[in-house]
Design a protein around this motif. Structure first.
Motif, mmCIF file in Angstrom:
data_model
loop_
_atom_site.group_PDB
_atom_site.id
_atom_site.type_symbol
_atom_site.label_atom_id
_atom_site.label_comp_id
_atom_site.label_asym_id
_atom_site.label_seq_id
_atom_site.Cartn_x
_atom_site.Cartn_y
_atom_site.Cartn_z
ATOM 1 N N TYR A 106 31.818 48.317 41.176
ATOM 2 C CA TYR A 106 32.255 46.942 41.471
ATOM 3 C C TYR A 106 31.796 45.976 40.382
ATOM 4 C CZ TYR A 106 32.287 42.369 43.787
ATOM 5 O OH TYR A 106 32.478 41.058 44.108
ATOM 6 N N GLU A 107 32.730 45.103 39.949
ATOM 7 C CA GLU A 107 32.387 44.083 38.965
ATOM 8 C C GLU A 107 33.334 42.904 39.109
ATOM 9 O OE1 GLU A 107 31.599 43.541 34.144
ATOM 10 O OE2 GLU A 107 32.213 45.487 34.964
ATOM 11 N N ASN A 108 32.783 41.759 39.493
ATOM 12 C CA ASN A 108 33.542 40.505 39.578
ATOM 13 C C ASN A 108 34.809 40.638 40.416
ATOM 14 O OD1 ASN A 108 31.673 39.170 37.876
ATOM 15 N ND2 ASN A 108 32.733 39.971 36.067
ATOM 16 N N GLY A 109 34.694 41.312 41.567
ATOM 17 C CA GLY A 109 35.808 41.384 42.491
ATOM 18 C C GLY A 109 36.807 42.491 42.225
ATOM 19 N N THR A 110 36.542 43.345 41.241
ATOM 20 C CA THR A 110 37.452 44.443 40.943
ATOM 21 C C THR A 110 36.678 45.745 40.756
ATOM 22 O OG1 THR A 110 37.394 44.109 38.546
ATOM 23 C CG2 THR A 110 39.059 42.884 39.793
ATOM 24 N N PHE A 111 37.395 46.864 40.845
ATOM 25 C CA PHE A 111 36.840 48.176 40.520
ATOM 26 C C PHE A 111 37.996 49.128 40.259
ATOM 27 C CE2 PHE A 111 37.444 48.044 45.079
ATOM 28 C CZ PHE A 111 37.896 49.308 45.424
ATOM 29 N N PHE A 112 37.708 50.262 39.638
ATOM 30 C CA PHE A 112 38.736 51.215 39.246
ATOM 31 C C PHE A 112 38.432 52.597 39.813
ATOM 32 C CE2 PHE A 112 39.290 47.942 36.105
ATOM 33 C CZ PHE A 112 40.642 47.974 35.773
ATOM 34 N N ILE A 113 39.488 53.307 40.208
ATOM 35 C CA ILE A 113 39.445 54.745 40.456
ATOM 36 C C ILE A 113 40.527 55.340 39.575
ATOM 37 C CG2 ILE A 113 39.761 56.602 42.115
ATOM 38 C CD1 ILE A 113 38.768 54.720 44.292
ATOM 39 N N GLY A 114 40.120 56.049 38.525
ATOM 40 C CA GLY A 114 41.086 56.477 37.524
ATOM 41 C C GLY A 114 41.737 55.258 36.897
ATOM 42 N N ARG A 115 43.079 55.244 36.897
ATOM 43 C CA ARG A 115 43.803 54.082 36.361
ATOM 44 C C ARG A 115 44.129 53.055 37.428
ATOM 45 N NH1 ARG A 115 48.227 56.860 32.196
ATOM 46 N NH2 ARG A 115 46.686 57.860 30.817
ATOM 47 N N ASN A 116 43.794 53.356 38.652
ATOM 48 C CA ASN A 116 44.098 52.436 39.752
ATOM 49 C C ASN A 116 43.081 51.303 39.792
ATOM 50 O OD1 ASN A 116 46.347 53.840 40.664
ATOM 51 N ND2 ASN A 116 45.129 55.151 42.015
ATOM 52 N N LYS A 117 43.569 50.093 39.642
ATOM 53 C CA LYS A 117 42.717 48.909 39.718
ATOM 54 C C LYS A 117 42.788 48.320 41.113
ATOM 55 C CE LYS A 117 42.020 44.271 37.797
ATOM 56 N NZ LYS A 117 42.502 43.261 36.816
ATOM 57 N N TYR A 118 41.632 48.031 41.677
ATOM 58 C CA TYR A 118 41.538 47.450 43.011
ATOM 59 C C TYR A 118 40.904 46.059 42.923
ATOM 60 C CZ TYR A 118 42.587 52.037 44.983
ATOM 61 O OH TYR A 118 43.196 53.218 45.328
ATOM 62 N N VAL A 119 41.411 45.186 43.773
ATOM 63 C CA VAL A 119 40.845 43.841 43.915
ATOM 64 C C VAL A 119 40.348 43.707 45.342
ATOM 65 C CG1 VAL A 119 41.304 41.363 43.853
ATOM 66 C CG2 VAL A 119 42.417 42.890 42.193
ATOM 67 N N ILE A 120 39.098 43.291 45.488
ATOM 68 C CA ILE A 120 38.486 43.175 46.817
ATOM 69 C C ILE A 120 38.195 41.708 47.096
ATOM 70 C CG2 ILE A 120 36.190 43.691 45.849
ATOM 71 C CD1 ILE A 120 35.541 45.078 48.519
ATOM 72 N N ASN A 121 38.542 41.268 48.309
ATOM 73 C CA ASN A 121 38.479 39.840 48.632
ATOM 74 C C ASN A 121 37.098 39.355 49.035
ATOM 75 O OD1 ASN A 121 41.184 39.703 48.091
ATOM 76 N ND2 ASN A 121 41.850 39.664 50.218
ATOM 77 N N SER A 122 36.209 40.276 49.387
ATOM 78 C CA SER A 122 34.855 39.868 49.740
ATOM 79 C C SER A 122 33.876 40.769 49.009
ATOM 80 C CB SER A 122 34.633 39.967 51.256
ATOM 81 O OG SER A 122 34.868 41.277 51.710
ATOM 82 N N GLU A 123 32.673 40.292 48.808
ATOM 83 C CA GLU A 123 31.708 41.054 48.013
ATOM 84 C C GLU A 123 31.002 42.087 48.880
ATOM 85 O OE1 GLU A 123 27.939 40.296 44.982
ATOM 86 O OE2 GLU A 123 29.279 38.669 45.559
ATOM 87 N N PRO A 124 31.160 43.376 48.562
ATOM 88 C CA PRO A 124 30.456 44.405 49.337
ATOM 89 C C PRO A 124 28.963 44.320 49.081
ATOM 90 C CG PRO A 124 31.539 45.382 47.430
ATOM 91 C CD PRO A 124 31.966 43.945 47.471
ATOM 92 N N VAL A 125 28.187 44.865 50.007
ATOM 93 C CA VAL A 125 26.744 44.686 49.959
ATOM 94 C C VAL A 125 26.113 45.599 48.920
ATOM 95 C CG1 VAL A 125 26.306 46.370 51.803
ATOM 96 C CG2 VAL A 125 24.638 44.557 51.363
ATOM 97 N N LEU A 126 25.176 45.050 48.169
ATOM 98 C CA LEU A 126 24.339 45.808 47.239
ATOM 99 C C LEU A 126 22.910 45.693 47.740
ATOM 100 C CD1 LEU A 126 23.949 47.342 44.533
ATOM 101 C CD2 LEU A 126 23.622 45.112 43.454
ATOM 102 N N HIS A 127 22.294 46.816 48.044
ATOM 103 C CA HIS A 127 20.993 46.777 48.709
ATOM 104 C C HIS A 127 19.869 46.549 47.703
ATOM 105 C CE1 HIS A 127 22.731 47.913 52.513
ATOM 106 N NE2 HIS A 127 23.429 48.824 51.870
ATOM 107 N N SER A 128 19.246 45.371 47.822
ATOM 108 C CA SER A 128 18.123 45.027 46.950
ATOM 109 C C SER A 128 16.835 44.870 47.732
ATOM 110 C CB SER A 128 18.429 43.725 46.192
ATOM 111 O OG SER A 128 18.702 42.664 47.104
ATOM 112 N N VAL A 129 16.931 44.948 49.058
ATOM 113 C CA VAL A 129 15.733 44.857 49.895
ATOM 114 C C VAL A 129 15.695 46.058 50.827
ATOM 115 C CG1 VAL A 129 15.656 42.350 49.821
ATOM 116 C CG2 VAL A 129 16.936 43.474 51.641
ATOM 117 N N LYS A 130 14.506 46.417 51.254
ATOM 118 C CA LYS A 130 14.340 47.558 52.147
ATOM 119 C C LYS A 130 14.869 47.212 53.538
ATOM 120 C CE LYS A 130 10.881 50.777 53.932
ATOM 121 N NZ LYS A 130 9.443 51.155 53.960
#
Length: 258
Positions: A106-130
């Motif tokens: 994930y980077e700035n609302g987008t991500f790739f699987i192969g050549r497929n580009k995806y746009v995500i409308n909300s930010e998925p969680v990245l775990h920085s706390v226990k």
């Protein structure tokens, strides 16, 4: 054919044998990586990378990955969707992702699987706390009312151990797929009075086999998937169904995972 794959659909059934009539024993959610261990004309036998769970999937529903793309995805930072449903767009195609889906790279609302580009409308969680009990039970309440489905792990239907696994995944904690496997993890709790939010409680049948798991909200309440995701009372005997006015599950053991 490569020996690797990824789920690019919202949810895929995983079956016990290579047949559409076979029992569904698990599900793959979007972003789940798999290793392909056997191939037939219409079916492939896979192992889910996240929990080593094995089963058969329709090969039309898996995106096959070359080893270099698998390595890129596997080693990229990943995030988890922690809302009941998350919208993702691929060109003009809308995907509704269930809670616990994996977003790789994930980077700035987008991500790739192969050549497929995806746009995500909300930010998925990245775990920085226990993770702690409050975080776990807050996530658990999001799926209240979701119907029970044997083998299910999605917002459209979920079983007891799929429920606990997905909730823990959303909090950055990996646990096995089945209740009996989950019971082998964590630190044992001797008395129900010592139970805390987020602890797992396991229940057995007449043969002493662990067949059910739920999550404590506190030492007197449990949230679990039984008919639907619901909250019931619990004591040293087991789960007391507040609607049916009877005990439905016999307590076997409790474990603290976090």
């Amino acid at each position: 054919m490569s020996d690797f794959g990824i789920c690019e659909l919202s949810v895929i059934p995983v079956r016990e044998t290579p047949s559409d009539r076979s029992e569904m024993v698990n599900q793959l959610l979007f972003g789940d990586l798999v290793i392909i261990i056997e191939k037939q004309e219409k079916w492939i036998r896979i192992i889910s990378v996240s929990d080593n769970y094995e089963g058969w999937v329709d090969k039309k529903q898996i995106t096959v990955l070359e080893s270099n793309e698998y390595d890129r995805i596997y080693n990229s930072p990943h995030r988890i969707t922690d809302e009941a449903v998350t919208e993702v767009w691929n060109n003009n195609r809308l995907l509704m992702l269930s809670m616990g889906s994996t977003i790789h790279g994930y980077e700035n609302g987008t991500f790739f699987i192969g050549r497929n580009k995806y746009v995500i409308n909300s930010e998925p969680v990245l775990h920085s706390v226990k993770a702690d009990g409050k975080m776990i039970t807050d996530k658990a309440r999001i799926l209240l009312g979701v119907p029970y489905l044997w083998g299910g792990k999605s917002v459209m239907g979920i079983d007891c151990s799929g429920y606990t696994q997905i909730i823990y995944r959303c909090c950055g904690v990996a646990i096995p797929r089945d209740a009996s496997q989950q019971a082998e993890n964590g630190i044992s709790i001797d008395f129900i009075e010592e139970g805390q939010a987020g602890d797992l409680a396991f229940f057995d049948n007449a043969e002493g086999i662990i067949t059910h798991v739920g999550m404590l909200l506190n030492s007197k309440q449990i949230i679990h998937a039984s008919g639907k995701v619901r909250i019931d009372s619990i004591d040293h005997e087991g789960i007391y169904n507040n609607e049916e006015k009877r005990y439905t599950h016999k307590l076997r053991i409790m474990k603290r995972i976090v």
